[in-house]
Design a protein around this motif. Structure first.
Motif, mmCIF file in Angstrom:
data_model
loop_
_atom_site.group_PDB
_atom_site.id
_atom_site.type_symbol
_atom_site.label_atom_id
_atom_site.label_comp_id
_atom_site.label_asym_id
_atom_site.label_seq_id
_atom_site.Cartn_x
_atom_site.Cartn_y
_atom_site.Cartn_z
ATOM 1 N N ALA A 148 60.349 -11.072 22.246
ATOM 2 C CA ALA A 148 59.317 -11.416 23.234
ATOM 3 C C ALA A 148 59.940 -11.736 24.582
ATOM 4 C CB ALA A 148 58.500 -12.608 22.743
ATOM 5 N N TYR A 149 61.112 -12.363 24.569
ATOM 6 C CA TYR A 149 61.805 -12.691 25.821
ATOM 7 C C TYR A 149 62.222 -11.418 26.555
ATOM 8 C CZ TYR A 149 65.405 -14.493 28.970
ATOM 9 O OH TYR A 149 66.156 -14.787 30.080
ATOM 10 N N PHE A 150 62.787 -10.465 25.826
ATOM 11 C CA PHE A 150 63.184 -9.202 26.451
ATOM 12 C C PHE A 150 61.952 -8.431 26.940
ATOM 13 C CE2 PHE A 150 67.286 -9.552 24.036
ATOM 14 C CZ PHE A 150 68.097 -9.566 25.157
ATOM 15 N N TYR A 151 60.878 -8.495 26.182
ATOM 16 C CA TYR A 151 59.641 -7.831 26.594
ATOM 17 C C TYR A 151 59.142 -8.420 27.912
ATOM 18 C CZ TYR A 151 55.061 -5.591 26.008
ATOM 19 O OH TYR A 151 53.929 -4.822 26.177
ATOM 20 N N PHE A 152 59.246 -9.744 28.024
ATOM 21 C CA PHE A 152 58.838 -10.429 29.252
ATOM 22 C C PHE A 152 59.697 -9.994 30.436
ATOM 23 C CE2 PHE A 152 59.380 -14.214 32.044
ATOM 24 C CZ PHE A 152 58.096 -14.255 32.560
ATOM 25 N N LEU A 153 61.006 -9.930 30.233
ATOM 26 C CA LEU A 153 61.898 -9.481 31.302
ATOM 27 C C LEU A 153 61.569 -8.056 31.729
ATOM 28 C CD1 LEU A 153 65.429 -10.804 30.210
ATOM 29 C CD2 LEU A 153 63.900 -11.761 31.932
ATOM 30 N N MET A 154 61.336 -7.201 30.752
ATOM 31 C CA MET A 154 61.008 -5.802 31.063
ATOM 32 C C MET A 154 59.693 -5.693 31.820
ATOM 33 S SD MET A 154 62.027 -3.998 27.467
ATOM 34 C CE MET A 154 63.670 -4.131 26.765
ATOM 35 N N LEU A 155 58.726 -6.526 31.461
ATOM 36 C CA LEU A 155 57.449 -6.520 32.176
ATOM 37 C C LEU A 155 57.656 -6.879 33.645
ATOM 38 C CD1 LEU A 155 54.918 -8.267 29.756
ATOM 39 C CD2 LEU A 155 54.963 -5.857 30.396
ATOM 40 N N GLN A 156 58.463 -7.900 33.885
ATOM 41 C CA GLN A 156 58.714 -8.322 35.262
ATOM 42 C C GLN A 156 59.365 -7.205 36.075
ATOM 43 O OE1 GLN A 156 61.028 -11.948 34.385
ATOM 44 N NE2 GLN A 156 59.439 -13.080 35.445
ATOM 45 N N ILE A 157 60.373 -6.580 35.487
ATOM 46 C CA ILE A 157 61.096 -5.531 36.199
ATOM 47 C C ILE A 157 60.194 -4.319 36.421
ATOM 48 C CG2 ILE A 157 63.068 -3.975 36.106
ATOM 49 C CD1 ILE A 157 63.666 -7.022 36.500
ATOM 50 N N PRO A 205 47.243 0.129 43.534
ATOM 51 C CA PRO A 205 46.104 0.244 42.603
ATOM 52 C C PRO A 205 46.313 -0.730 41.442
ATOM 53 C CG PRO A 205 47.611 2.090 42.307
ATOM 54 C CD PRO A 205 48.162 1.272 43.436
ATOM 55 N N VAL A 206 45.745 -1.907 41.561
ATOM 56 C CA VAL A 206 46.093 -3.026 40.685
ATOM 57 C C VAL A 206 45.839 -2.727 39.210
ATOM 58 C CG1 VAL A 206 45.647 -5.452 40.154
ATOM 59 C CG2 VAL A 206 45.733 -4.690 42.533
ATOM 60 N N PHE A 207 44.616 -2.355 38.870
ATOM 61 C CA PHE A 207 44.267 -2.196 37.457
ATOM 62 C C PHE A 207 45.061 -1.064 36.805
ATOM 63 C CE2 PHE A 207 40.549 -4.330 39.279
ATOM 64 C CZ PHE A 207 40.433 -5.395 38.399
ATOM 65 N N ARG A 208 45.184 0.038 37.510
ATOM 66 C CA ARG A 208 45.948 1.155 36.954
ATOM 67 C C ARG A 208 47.414 0.779 36.783
ATOM 68 N NH1 ARG A 208 48.674 5.253 39.449
ATOM 69 N NH2 ARG A 208 47.663 4.962 41.473
ATOM 70 N N SER A 209 47.938 0.023 37.737
ATOM 71 C CA SER A 209 49.346 -0.373 37.672
ATOM 72 C C SER A 209 49.607 -1.341 36.520
ATOM 73 C CB SER A 209 49.773 -1.008 38.998
ATOM 74 O OG SER A 209 49.673 -0.081 40.060
ATOM 75 N N VAL A 210 48.668 -2.259 36.288
ATOM 76 C CA VAL A 210 48.817 -3.191 35.164
ATOM 77 C C VAL A 210 48.880 -2.423 33.848
ATOM 78 C CG1 VAL A 210 47.674 -5.017 33.829
ATOM 79 C CG2 VAL A 210 47.753 -5.156 36.324
ATOM 80 N N GLY A 211 47.981 -1.466 33.688
ATOM 81 C CA GLY A 211 47.989 -0.650 32.476
ATOM 82 C C GLY A 211 49.274 0.138 32.326
ATOM 83 N N GLU A 212 49.766 0.665 33.434
ATOM 84 C CA GLU A 212 51.006 1.444 33.390
ATOM 85 C C GLU A 212 52.193 0.574 33.003
ATOM 86 O OE1 GLU A 212 53.788 4.244 36.296
ATOM 87 O OE2 GLU A 212 51.793 3.621 36.967
ATOM 88 N N VAL A 213 52.219 -0.653 33.499
ATOM 89 C CA VAL A 213 53.328 -1.562 33.179
ATOM 90 C C VAL A 213 53.384 -1.832 31.680
ATOM 91 C CG1 VAL A 213 54.150 -3.935 33.427
ATOM 92 C CG2 VAL A 213 53.441 -2.657 35.449
ATOM 93 N N PHE A 214 52.252 -2.202 31.095
ATOM 94 C CA PHE A 214 52.244 -2.536 29.670
ATOM 95 C C PHE A 214 52.483 -1.312 28.791
ATOM 96 C CE2 PHE A 214 50.327 -6.500 31.073
ATOM 97 C CZ PHE A 214 50.916 -7.408 30.208
ATOM 98 N N SER A 215 51.863 -0.206 29.138
ATOM 99 C CA SER A 215 52.062 0.992 28.318
ATOM 100 C C SER A 215 53.499 1.484 28.424
ATOM 101 C CB SER A 215 51.092 2.096 28.745
ATOM 102 O OG SER A 215 51.365 2.531 30.069
ATOM 103 N N GLY A 216 54.064 1.409 29.628
ATOM 104 C CA GLY A 216 55.435 1.871 29.818
ATOM 105 C C GLY A 216 56.445 1.034 29.056
ATOM 106 N N VAL A 217 56.319 -0.289 29.167
ATOM 107 C CA VAL A 217 57.265 -1.172 28.479
ATOM 108 C C VAL A 217 57.107 -1.056 26.967
ATOM 109 C CG1 VAL A 217 57.914 -3.579 28.080
ATOM 110 C CG2 VAL A 217 57.448 -2.786 30.400
ATOM 111 N N THR A 218 55.877 -0.970 26.501
ATOM 112 C CA THR A 218 55.639 -0.882 25.058
ATOM 113 C C THR A 218 56.190 0.422 24.484
ATOM 114 O OG1 THR A 218 53.625 -2.214 25.311
ATOM 115 C CG2 THR A 218 53.871 -0.971 23.261
ATOM 116 N N ARG A 219 55.955 1.522 25.182
ATOM 117 C CA ARG A 219 56.408 2.825 24.681
ATOM 118 C C ARG A 219 57.919 3.000 24.780
ATOM 119 N NH1 ARG A 219 55.095 6.783 27.673
ATOM 120 N NH2 ARG A 219 54.013 5.685 29.353
ATOM 121 N N HIS A 220 58.510 2.396 25.806
ATOM 122 C CA HIS A 220 59.937 2.632 26.053
ATOM 123 C C HIS A 220 60.786 1.382 25.788
ATOM 124 C CE1 HIS A 220 58.996 6.522 27.772
ATOM 125 N NE2 HIS A 220 58.121 5.961 28.577
ATOM 126 N N TYR A 221 60.270 0.474 24.995
ATOM 127 C CA TYR A 221 60.963 -0.798 24.762
ATOM 128 C C TYR A 221 62.402 -0.582 24.289
ATOM 129 C CZ TYR A 221 61.867 -5.494 22.920
ATOM 130 O OH TYR A 221 62.412 -6.727 22.658
#
Length: 285
Positions: A263-272, A5-21
């Motif tokens: 920003a670099y760590f945020y990028f790595l976390m987004l990828q993972i 589920p592409v759109f839902r997954s994109v939202g989950e990725v950003f919200s998850g990384v932002t909340r749990h950075y």
């Protein structure tokens, strides 16, 4: 066959990384320190090679040719032992951090253990994926080169219509080929979270279980990349405004370095996290 589920997954990725950075940083704190050390060593190698002179040329309004020549000299000068150590350190530490972050996302594990068996399995799986990527890249280059060669032959023979069709075909092949390879490779990279959580990390086994998701994975990655680009653009704008207000100096330099590293760590976390969420949705736990 499970679909991402592409759109839902994109939202989950950003919200998850932002909340749990910060939790993600703590979950892999030894690796994070090593990554930061590698980044510092990488930057130092460029600084020692004369990167400051390039910035001086930029400020002096030097020509594009002068700046390009100076930058080329810096890049050549930076390729020393410190640069090599930095790259190796960043790669190994990033792999260790990736395992911790995959386990955090998929298993809720907060462990910051220095080393574990999954680290070595992850690195080996990553090497296999990279080798496969280069193989696909060579095939793509061969196909494009072949079409270009045929196009040139047809053009020289006076068959301009055929040459034009082939040229358009080459462009379409490059565009759609890139997107297909992107989706294909992301499907193979789902073996990385599998290896991280104690699975076998067998690339083709995981690849077969993600059938029907090539284009979805490509779109998924592009959407995340585009959104991250907007975030970086906003960050650059904020830093520019701060620079205008505060001027140069040590404080501004420290802010830029800190923001860049964050920003670099945020990028790595987004990828993972992107791979973790896709693995959970497509392959399953």
């Amino acid at each position: 066959m499970r679909k991402l589920p592409v759109f839902r997954s994109v939202g989950e990725v950003f919200s998850g990384v932002t909340r749990h950075y910060f939790q993600l940083l703590l979950a892999a704190w030894p690796a994070v320190i090593l990554i930061a050390t590698g980044v510092a060593l990488y930057m130092w190698s460029y600084q020692q090679a004369g990167l400051g002179e390039v910035f001086a040329l930029l400020q002096s309004g030097a020509s594009h040719e002068e700046i390009a020549a100076a930058m080329e000299a810096v890049e050549q000068g930076a390729m020393g032992p410190a640069y090599t150590v930095a790259i190796i350190l960043m790669f190994l530490a990033s792999a260790v951090a990736a395992v911790r972050w995959h386990r955090f996302v998929l298993m809720g594990e907060h462990s910051g253990m220095l080393l574990r068996r999954e680290d070595f399995r992850y690195i080996w799986t990553f090497i296999k994926v990279i080798l496969l990527y280069f193989l696909l890249l060579l095939v793509g280059i061969f196909l494009v080169f072949g079409i270009q060669t045929i196009t040139t032959i047809q053009s020289e023979a006076g068959n301009t219509g055929v040459a034009g069709v082939l040229a358009v075909g080459a462009v379409l092949l490059i565009v759609f080929g890139y997107l297909y390879i992107l989706g294909f490779m992301l499907r193979t990279m789902l073996a990385l979270p599998d290896a991280s959580i104690g699975g076998t990390g067998k690339v083709f086994v995981i690849f077969s279980r993600s059938q029907g998701n090539t284009w979805r994975m490509a779109g998924y990655a592009l959407m995340i990349g585009f959104a991250y680009g907007l975030i970086v653009l906003g960050l650059v704008l904020v830093l520019s405004l701060l620079a205008a207000a505060l001027g140069g100096g040590a404080i501004m330099t420290a802010l830029v370095v800190a923001a860049g590293l964050a920003a670099y760590f945020y990028f790595l976390m987004l990828q993972i996290t992107m791979l973790s969420v896709a693995y959970r949705e497509i392959v399953g736990l």
